[in-house]
Enzyme design. Structure first.
Site, short mmCIF file in Angstrom:
data_model
loop_
_atom_site.label_atom_id
_atom_site.label_comp_id
_atom_site.label_asym_id
_atom_site.label_seq_id
_atom_site.Cartn_x
_atom_site.Cartn_y
_atom_site.Cartn_z
N LYS A 170 0.84 -1.20 0.00
CA LYS A 170 0.00 0.00 0.00
C LYS A 170 0.87 1.25 0.00
O LYS A 170 2.10 1.19 0.09
CB LYS A 170 -0.91 -0.02 1.23
CG LYS A 170 -1.80 -1.27 1.34
CD LYS A 170 -3.01 -1.15 0.48
CE LYS A 170 -4.04 -0.22 1.10
NZ LYS A 170 -5.28 -0.15 0.29
N GLU A 200 -0.27 -0.91 -4.83
CA GLU A 200 -1.24 0.17 -5.00
C GLU A 200 -0.58 1.39 -5.62
O GLU A 200 0.52 1.79 -5.22
CB GLU A 200 -1.83 0.54 -3.63
CG GLU A 200 -2.80 1.70 -3.67
CD GLU A 200 -3.23 2.13 -2.28
OE1 GLU A 200 -4.42 2.00 -1.98
OE2 GLU A 200 -2.38 2.60 -1.50
N ASP A 222 -6.04 3.05 -7.39
CA ASP A 222 -6.83 3.61 -6.30
C ASP A 222 -7.35 5.01 -6.62
O ASP A 222 -6.57 5.90 -6.99
CB ASP A 222 -5.97 3.67 -5.03
CG ASP A 222 -6.80 4.00 -3.80
OD1 ASP A 222 -7.91 3.45 -3.65
OD2 ASP A 222 -6.33 4.82 -2.98
#
Length: 282
Positions: A170, A200, A222
Protein backbone atom coordinates in the site's frame (compact mmCIF):
# COMPACT_ATOMS: atom_id res chain seq x y z
CA UNK A 1 -25.59 -18.72 -6.31
CA UNK A 2 -24.45 -21.92 -4.63
CA UNK A 3 -21.28 -22.12 -2.56
CA UNK A 4 -19.96 -24.92 -0.39
CA UNK A 5 -20.91 -24.50 3.25
CA UNK A 6 -18.15 -23.68 5.71
CA UNK A 7 -17.33 -26.40 8.25
CA UNK A 8 -19.35 -25.99 11.45
CA UNK A 9 -16.01 -26.35 13.24
CA UNK A 10 -15.00 -22.96 11.78
CA UNK A 11 -18.32 -21.28 12.54
CA UNK A 12 -18.95 -22.65 16.02
CA UNK A 13 -16.57 -20.33 17.97
CA UNK A 14 -18.17 -17.28 16.33
CA UNK A 15 -21.73 -18.42 17.03
CA UNK A 16 -20.93 -19.68 20.50
CA UNK A 17 -19.39 -16.32 21.44
CA UNK A 18 -22.51 -14.50 20.20
CA UNK A 19 -24.78 -16.80 22.22
CA UNK A 20 -22.69 -16.38 25.37
CA UNK A 21 -22.81 -12.61 24.94
CA UNK A 22 -26.60 -12.67 24.62
CA UNK A 23 -27.37 -15.25 27.28
CA UNK A 24 -25.09 -13.64 29.85
CA UNK A 25 -24.26 -15.21 33.18
CA UNK A 26 -27.74 -16.56 33.96
CA UNK A 27 -29.28 -17.40 30.63
CA UNK A 28 -32.63 -16.25 29.28
CA UNK A 29 -34.40 -15.35 32.54
CA UNK A 30 -37.48 -13.98 30.75
CA UNK A 31 -38.14 -17.24 28.95
CA UNK A 32 -37.44 -19.32 32.05
CA UNK A 33 -39.90 -17.19 33.99
CA UNK A 34 -42.86 -17.11 31.63
CA UNK A 35 -42.66 -20.24 29.43
CA UNK A 36 -43.77 -23.50 31.13
CA UNK A 37 -41.14 -26.23 30.96
CA UNK A 38 -41.75 -28.68 28.15
CA UNK A 39 -43.67 -26.24 25.94
CA UNK A 40 -43.09 -27.02 22.26
CA UNK A 41 -43.70 -24.78 19.30
CA UNK A 42 -43.13 -24.30 15.61
CA UNK A 43 -41.38 -21.08 14.59
CA UNK A 44 -40.82 -19.63 11.13
CA UNK A 45 -37.98 -17.32 10.17
CA UNK A 46 -39.68 -15.03 7.64
CA UNK A 47 -38.42 -12.38 5.24
CA UNK A 48 -40.05 -8.99 5.47
CA UNK A 49 -38.44 -7.72 2.27
CA UNK A 50 -36.78 -9.03 -0.89
CA UNK A 51 -33.15 -10.02 -0.42
CA UNK A 52 -30.32 -12.39 -1.23
CA UNK A 53 -30.08 -14.83 1.65
CA UNK A 54 -26.95 -15.46 3.70
CA UNK A 55 -26.43 -16.73 7.24
CA UNK A 56 -28.81 -19.67 7.22
CA UNK A 57 -26.06 -22.12 8.12
CA UNK A 58 -25.05 -19.83 10.98
CA UNK A 59 -28.63 -19.47 12.21
CA UNK A 60 -29.18 -23.22 12.19
CA UNK A 61 -25.99 -23.69 14.18
CA UNK A 62 -27.11 -21.08 16.72
CA UNK A 63 -30.35 -22.96 17.37
CA UNK A 64 -28.57 -26.32 17.52
CA UNK A 65 -26.03 -25.04 20.04
CA UNK A 66 -28.87 -23.95 22.31
CA UNK A 67 -30.72 -27.26 21.88
CA UNK A 68 -29.42 -30.07 19.63
CA UNK A 69 -32.86 -31.69 19.64
CA UNK A 70 -34.52 -28.85 17.70
CA UNK A 71 -35.77 -29.86 14.26
CA UNK A 72 -34.58 -27.33 11.72
CA UNK A 73 -35.60 -27.18 8.08
CA UNK A 74 -34.08 -24.56 5.78
CA UNK A 75 -36.46 -23.58 2.98
CA UNK A 76 -34.29 -20.97 1.23
CA UNK A 77 -30.56 -21.69 1.50
CA UNK A 78 -27.64 -19.32 1.44
CA UNK A 79 -26.99 -17.69 -1.93
CA UNK A 80 -30.61 -17.77 -3.10
CA UNK A 81 -33.08 -14.91 -3.43
CA UNK A 82 -36.13 -14.51 -1.23
CA UNK A 83 -39.20 -12.33 -1.53
CA UNK A 84 -41.09 -10.51 1.16
CA UNK A 85 -43.23 -13.00 3.07
CA UNK A 86 -41.10 -16.05 2.22
CA UNK A 87 -40.31 -18.50 5.00
CA UNK A 88 -36.56 -19.05 5.12
CA UNK A 89 -36.42 -21.59 7.92
CA UNK A 90 -38.73 -23.65 10.14
CA UNK A 91 -37.72 -24.57 13.70
CA UNK A 92 -39.70 -27.10 15.71
CA UNK A 93 -39.13 -28.07 19.32
CA UNK A 94 -38.69 -26.64 22.78
CA UNK A 95 -40.12 -23.11 22.81
CA UNK A 96 -37.64 -21.86 25.41
CA UNK A 97 -34.68 -23.00 23.32
CA UNK A 98 -36.06 -21.35 20.17
CA UNK A 99 -36.64 -18.07 22.01
CA UNK A 100 -33.15 -18.16 23.54
CA UNK A 101 -31.49 -18.52 20.15
CA UNK A 102 -33.79 -16.16 18.27
CA UNK A 103 -31.88 -12.88 18.49
CA UNK A 104 -28.48 -14.32 17.63
CA UNK A 105 -29.92 -16.17 14.64
CA UNK A 106 -31.74 -13.07 13.38
CA UNK A 107 -28.72 -10.83 13.92
CA UNK A 108 -26.54 -13.06 11.78
CA UNK A 109 -29.06 -13.66 9.00
CA UNK A 110 -30.16 -10.03 8.78
CA UNK A 111 -26.65 -8.65 8.59
CA UNK A 112 -25.17 -11.31 6.34
CA UNK A 113 -28.15 -11.12 3.99
CA UNK A 114 -27.60 -7.37 3.87
CA UNK A 115 -24.03 -7.95 2.68
CA UNK A 116 -25.11 -10.55 0.13
CA UNK A 117 -27.89 -8.31 -1.17
CA UNK A 118 -25.54 -5.35 -1.58
CA UNK A 119 -22.94 -7.53 -3.32
CA UNK A 120 -25.59 -8.82 -5.73
CA UNK A 121 -26.61 -5.24 -6.55
CA UNK A 122 -23.04 -4.29 -7.49
CA UNK A 123 -22.56 -7.50 -9.47
CA UNK A 124 -25.72 -6.74 -11.47
CA UNK A 125 -24.33 -3.34 -12.45
CA UNK A 126 -21.23 -4.97 -13.97
CA UNK A 127 -23.15 -7.35 -16.24
CA UNK A 128 -21.64 -7.50 -19.71
CA UNK A 129 -18.14 -6.62 -18.51
CA UNK A 130 -15.31 -8.84 -17.28
CA UNK A 131 -15.04 -7.00 -13.97
CA UNK A 132 -15.52 -9.00 -10.78
CA UNK A 133 -16.73 -7.43 -7.55
CA UNK A 134 -14.56 -8.22 -4.55
CA UNK A 135 -14.59 -7.30 -0.87
CA UNK A 136 -11.70 -6.12 1.35
CA UNK A 137 -10.46 -6.64 4.92
CA UNK A 138 -12.77 -3.86 6.14
CA UNK A 139 -14.86 -6.38 8.05
CA UNK A 140 -16.35 -6.57 11.54
CA UNK A 141 -13.63 -7.84 13.91
CA UNK A 142 -14.20 -11.52 14.58
CA UNK A 143 -16.77 -11.94 11.80
CA UNK A 144 -14.58 -11.82 8.70
CA UNK A 145 -15.11 -15.42 7.66
CA UNK A 146 -18.93 -15.17 7.61
CA UNK A 147 -18.97 -11.69 6.08
CA UNK A 148 -16.69 -12.77 3.26
CA UNK A 149 -18.86 -15.84 2.75
CA UNK A 150 -21.85 -13.51 2.44
CA UNK A 151 -20.09 -11.64 -0.37
CA UNK A 152 -19.73 -14.97 -2.18
CA UNK A 153 -23.44 -15.65 -1.63
CA UNK A 154 -24.16 -12.36 -3.39
CA UNK A 155 -22.11 -13.35 -6.43
CA UNK A 156 -18.97 -11.44 -5.51
CA UNK A 157 -15.42 -12.61 -4.91
CA UNK A 158 -13.04 -12.46 -1.97
CA UNK A 159 -9.86 -10.46 -1.57
CA UNK A 160 -7.34 -11.42 1.14
CA UNK A 161 -8.69 -13.07 4.29
CA UNK A 162 -5.68 -11.91 6.30
CA UNK A 163 -2.32 -10.18 6.09
CA UNK A 164 -0.68 -13.57 5.56
CA UNK A 165 -2.54 -14.49 2.36
CA UNK A 166 -0.65 -12.35 -0.12
CA UNK A 167 1.68 -9.36 -0.40
CA UNK A 168 -0.29 -6.14 -0.85
CA UNK A 169 1.99 -3.10 -0.98
CA UNK A 170 0.00 0.00 0.00
CA UNK A 171 0.94 3.67 -0.15
CA UNK A 172 2.24 3.63 3.42
CA UNK A 173 4.53 0.69 2.65
CA UNK A 174 5.89 2.62 -0.35
CA UNK A 175 6.42 5.75 1.74
CA UNK A 176 8.12 3.88 4.59
CA UNK A 177 10.36 1.83 2.27
CA UNK A 178 11.47 4.80 0.17
CA UNK A 179 9.55 4.34 -3.06
CA UNK A 180 8.10 1.94 -5.59
CA UNK A 181 11.42 0.58 -6.83
CA UNK A 182 12.74 -0.34 -3.35
CA UNK A 183 9.57 -2.19 -2.35
CA UNK A 184 9.37 -4.15 -5.59
CA UNK A 185 13.09 -4.98 -5.53
CA UNK A 186 12.73 -6.20 -1.93
CA UNK A 187 9.74 -8.30 -2.94
CA UNK A 188 11.64 -9.90 -5.81
CA UNK A 189 14.54 -10.66 -3.48
CA UNK A 190 12.66 -12.11 -0.53
CA UNK A 191 9.09 -13.20 -1.40
CA UNK A 192 8.19 -16.84 -1.89
CA UNK A 193 7.61 -17.89 -5.48
CA UNK A 194 4.18 -19.11 -4.30
CA UNK A 195 3.12 -15.66 -3.07
CA UNK A 196 1.12 -13.25 -5.22
CA UNK A 197 2.17 -9.59 -5.13
CA UNK A 198 -0.14 -6.59 -5.50
CA UNK A 199 0.91 -2.94 -5.38
CA UNK A 200 -1.24 0.17 -5.00
CA UNK A 201 -0.84 3.25 -7.16
CA UNK A 202 -2.92 6.39 -7.48
CA UNK A 203 -1.09 8.09 -10.36
CA UNK A 204 -0.17 7.02 -13.86
CA UNK A 205 3.52 7.86 -13.36
CA UNK A 206 3.55 5.40 -10.45
CA UNK A 207 1.97 2.78 -12.69
CA UNK A 208 4.65 3.40 -15.31
CA UNK A 209 7.33 2.77 -12.69
CA UNK A 210 5.64 -0.45 -11.56
CA UNK A 211 5.57 -1.69 -15.14
CA UNK A 212 9.22 -0.74 -15.62
CA UNK A 213 10.53 -2.37 -12.43
CA UNK A 214 8.39 -5.52 -12.57
CA UNK A 215 7.81 -7.95 -9.73
CA UNK A 216 4.07 -7.41 -9.25
CA UNK A 217 1.21 -9.65 -10.33
CA UNK A 218 -1.66 -7.24 -9.61
CA UNK A 219 -1.88 -3.47 -9.54
CA UNK A 220 -4.45 -1.67 -7.39
CA UNK A 221 -5.60 1.49 -9.16
CA UNK A 222 -6.83 3.61 -6.30
CA UNK A 223 -9.31 6.49 -6.60
CA UNK A 224 -8.87 7.00 -10.33
CA UNK A 225 -11.70 8.39 -12.43
CA UNK A 226 -12.98 6.29 -15.37
CA UNK A 227 -10.93 8.19 -17.96
CA UNK A 228 -7.71 7.64 -15.99
CA UNK A 229 -8.63 4.01 -15.42
CA UNK A 230 -9.02 3.49 -19.17
CA UNK A 231 -5.56 4.93 -19.74
CA UNK A 232 -4.17 2.71 -16.99
CA UNK A 233 -5.74 -0.41 -18.50
CA UNK A 234 -4.21 0.51 -21.87
CA UNK A 235 -0.80 0.96 -20.25
CA UNK A 236 -1.05 -2.39 -18.48
CA UNK A 237 -2.07 -4.10 -21.73
CA UNK A 238 -2.71 -7.42 -20.01
CA UNK A 239 0.67 -7.59 -18.25
CA UNK A 240 -0.87 -7.29 -14.79
CA UNK A 241 -4.25 -7.96 -13.25
CA UNK A 242 -5.94 -4.57 -12.86
CA UNK A 243 -8.01 -3.85 -9.74
CA UNK A 244 -9.90 -0.60 -9.22
CA UNK A 245 -10.86 0.73 -5.80
CA UNK A 246 -12.15 3.89 -4.19
CA UNK A 247 -15.59 5.54 -4.30
CA UNK A 248 -17.29 2.36 -5.49
CA UNK A 249 -21.07 2.72 -5.23
CA UNK A 250 -24.05 1.37 -7.10
CA UNK A 251 -23.99 4.58 -9.15
CA UNK A 252 -20.27 4.55 -9.99
CA UNK A 253 -19.55 0.85 -10.39
CA UNK A 254 -20.84 0.47 -13.97
CA UNK A 255 -18.60 3.22 -15.42
CA UNK A 256 -15.65 1.74 -13.52
CA UNK A 257 -16.38 -1.75 -14.88
CA UNK A 258 -16.63 -0.38 -18.42
CA UNK A 259 -12.99 0.73 -18.31
CA UNK A 260 -11.80 -2.86 -18.66
CA UNK A 261 -10.46 -3.50 -15.16
CA UNK A 262 -10.44 -7.09 -13.95
CA UNK A 263 -11.59 -6.50 -10.37
CA UNK A 264 -13.42 -3.78 -8.46
CA UNK A 265 -12.89 -3.85 -4.69
CA UNK A 266 -15.32 -2.26 -2.28
CA UNK A 267 -14.93 -1.94 1.47
CA UNK A 268 -18.53 -0.76 1.67
CA UNK A 269 -19.71 -4.31 1.01
CA UNK A 270 -18.84 -5.25 4.58
CA UNK A 271 -18.92 -1.93 6.42
CA UNK A 272 -21.83 0.05 4.94
CA UNK A 273 -24.54 -2.49 4.16
CA UNK A 274 -28.16 -2.26 5.33
CA UNK A 275 -29.48 -5.07 7.52
CA UNK A 276 -32.30 -7.05 5.92
CA UNK A 277 -35.60 -7.00 7.83
CA UNK A 278 -36.50 -10.48 9.11
CA UNK A 279 -38.71 -11.89 11.81
CA UNK A 280 -39.17 -15.09 13.79
CA UNK A 281 -42.89 -15.80 14.02
CA UNK A 282 -44.50 -18.38 16.30
Amino acid sequence: MNHAALPDLVLEPIVRAALMEDLGAYGDITTRTVIPAGTTYTAHLNAREDAVVSGMQVAALAFRLVDPSLQIKTHIPDGHRCARGDTLMEIVGDAAAILSGERVALNFVGRLSGIATQAAALVAETEGTKARITCTRKTTPGLRVVEKQAVLHGGGFNHRYSLSDAILIKDNHIAAAGGIRPVLEATKAHASHMMKVEIEVDRLDQLAEVLEVGGADVVLLDNMNPATLRTAVDMINGRLVAEASGNVTQETVAPIAATGVDYISSGALTHSYRTVDLGLDF
